[in-house]
Design an enzyme around this catalytic site. Structure first.
Site, mmCIF file in Angstrom:
data_model
loop_
_atom_site.group_PDB
_atom_site.id
_atom_site.type_symbol
_atom_site.label_atom_id
_atom_site.label_comp_id
_atom_site.label_asym_id
_atom_site.label_seq_id
_atom_site.Cartn_x
_atom_site.Cartn_y
_atom_site.Cartn_z
ATOM 1 N N ARG A 54 -10.733 0.112 8.493
ATOM 2 C CA ARG A 54 -10.257 -1.328 9.080
ATOM 3 C C ARG A 54 -11.480 -2.175 9.130
ATOM 4 N NH1 ARG A 54 -4.774 -1.817 10.219
ATOM 5 N NH2 ARG A 54 -3.782 0.196 10.358
ATOM 6 N N LYS A 90 0.752 -1.249 -0.030
ATOM 7 C CA LYS A 90 -0.037 -0.064 -0.001
ATOM 8 C C LYS A 90 0.874 1.228 0.023
ATOM 9 C CE LYS A 90 -2.134 -1.141 3.824
ATOM 10 N NZ LYS A 90 -1.448 -2.185 4.083
ATOM 11 N N ARG A 101 -0.141 -10.209 12.885
ATOM 12 C CA ARG A 101 -0.593 -9.242 12.009
ATOM 13 C C ARG A 101 -1.434 -9.757 11.078
ATOM 14 N NH1 ARG A 101 4.245 -5.422 10.626
ATOM 15 N NH2 ARG A 101 2.603 -3.858 9.955
ATOM 16 N N ARG A 121 11.979 -6.883 6.292
ATOM 17 C CA ARG A 121 11.911 -5.442 6.105
ATOM 18 C C ARG A 121 12.828 -4.592 6.870
ATOM 19 N NH1 ARG A 121 5.713 -2.782 6.742
ATOM 20 N NH2 ARG A 121 6.211 -3.836 8.630
ATOM 21 N N ARG A 126 13.060 -3.475 12.783
ATOM 22 C CA ARG A 126 12.283 -3.463 14.062
ATOM 23 C C ARG A 126 11.966 -4.725 14.876
ATOM 24 N NH1 ARG A 126 7.021 0.185 12.078
ATOM 25 N NH2 ARG A 126 6.384 -1.941 11.410
#
Length: 216
Positions: free
Chosen positions: A92, A17, A175, A131, A164
């Site tokens: 959401r 996104k 998630r 990531r 992270r």
């Protein structure tokens, strides 16, 4: 110019996104709206909504949909949204979608399209666990799909890249589960309204071509 320019981008974490928001913004002057950014800005500016949200977060409570929707409405009322907007991360749930409809109606705006980036779970998990983030400018990279030119160094500002703690495999799976539980009903909700554009391509150039053809 885009004919369909009031957009929602929907997809699991790591679906792309943010990446495709950035690519679209390079070509078209639109506002990119993230609820996380709005929340931080409201708290920083010490607005009434920001104070309410800060109090709830300090108490370990979730910020109610109505408060988040109020912040989104205030953001959508700003002049840069006159050229169109991309809502990233909101709504959401169906309840949030209903509140968004009320907010848009009160502003005399309407939603043009909902773009759903449908990506296989195994690709999502690979992206999330590979990531990297820049410590200074916040730019996001991916060791597999979008690596920096120099290992662990940001292309833009030269600062150190880091991973992270919440980009672990266990957290990524959690998630993904939350996304499907909360957002799957939302996808059907917008599909029934005839607003849904579902993208299943994984090639970046093909995705850009589909977006250009469908939104212009």
């Amino acid at each position: 110019m885009l004919k369909q320019k009031n957009l929602i981008f929907v997809g699991a974490p790591g679906a792309g996104k943010g990446t495709f928001s950035a690519l679209l913004l390079e070509r078209h002057p639109m506002a990119h709206i993230s609820t996380g950014d709005i929340l931080r800005d409201e708290v920083k500016r010490d607005t009434e909504l920001g104070r309410e949200a800060a109090k709830l977060m300090k108490e370990g409570k979730l910020v109610p949909d109505e408060v988040i929707a109020g912040m989104v409405r205030e953001r959508l009322a700003q002049p840069d949204c006159d050229n169109g907007f991309i809502l990233d991360g909101f709504p959401r749930t169906i309840r949030q979608a209903e509140l968004l409809e009320e907010a848009l109606s009160s502003l005399g705006r309407k939603l043009d399209r909902v773009v759903y980036f449908k990506v296989d779970d195994d690709v999502i998990l690979k992206r999330l666990t590979a990531r990297l983030n820049c410590r200074k400018c916040g730019k996001i990279y991916n060791k597999l799909f979008m690596p920096p030119k120099v290992e662990n160094v940001c292309d833009d500002c030269g600062s150190e890249l880091f991973q992270r703690p919440d980009d672990s495999l266990e957290t990524a799976k959690s998630r993904l589960e939350v996304f499907y539980r909360q957002t799957s009903p939302l996808i059907d909700y917008y599909r029934k309204q005839g607003l849904m554009l579902e993208i299943t391509e994984t090639d970046k150039d093909k995705i850009c071509a589909v977006l250009a053809a469908e939104l212009e």
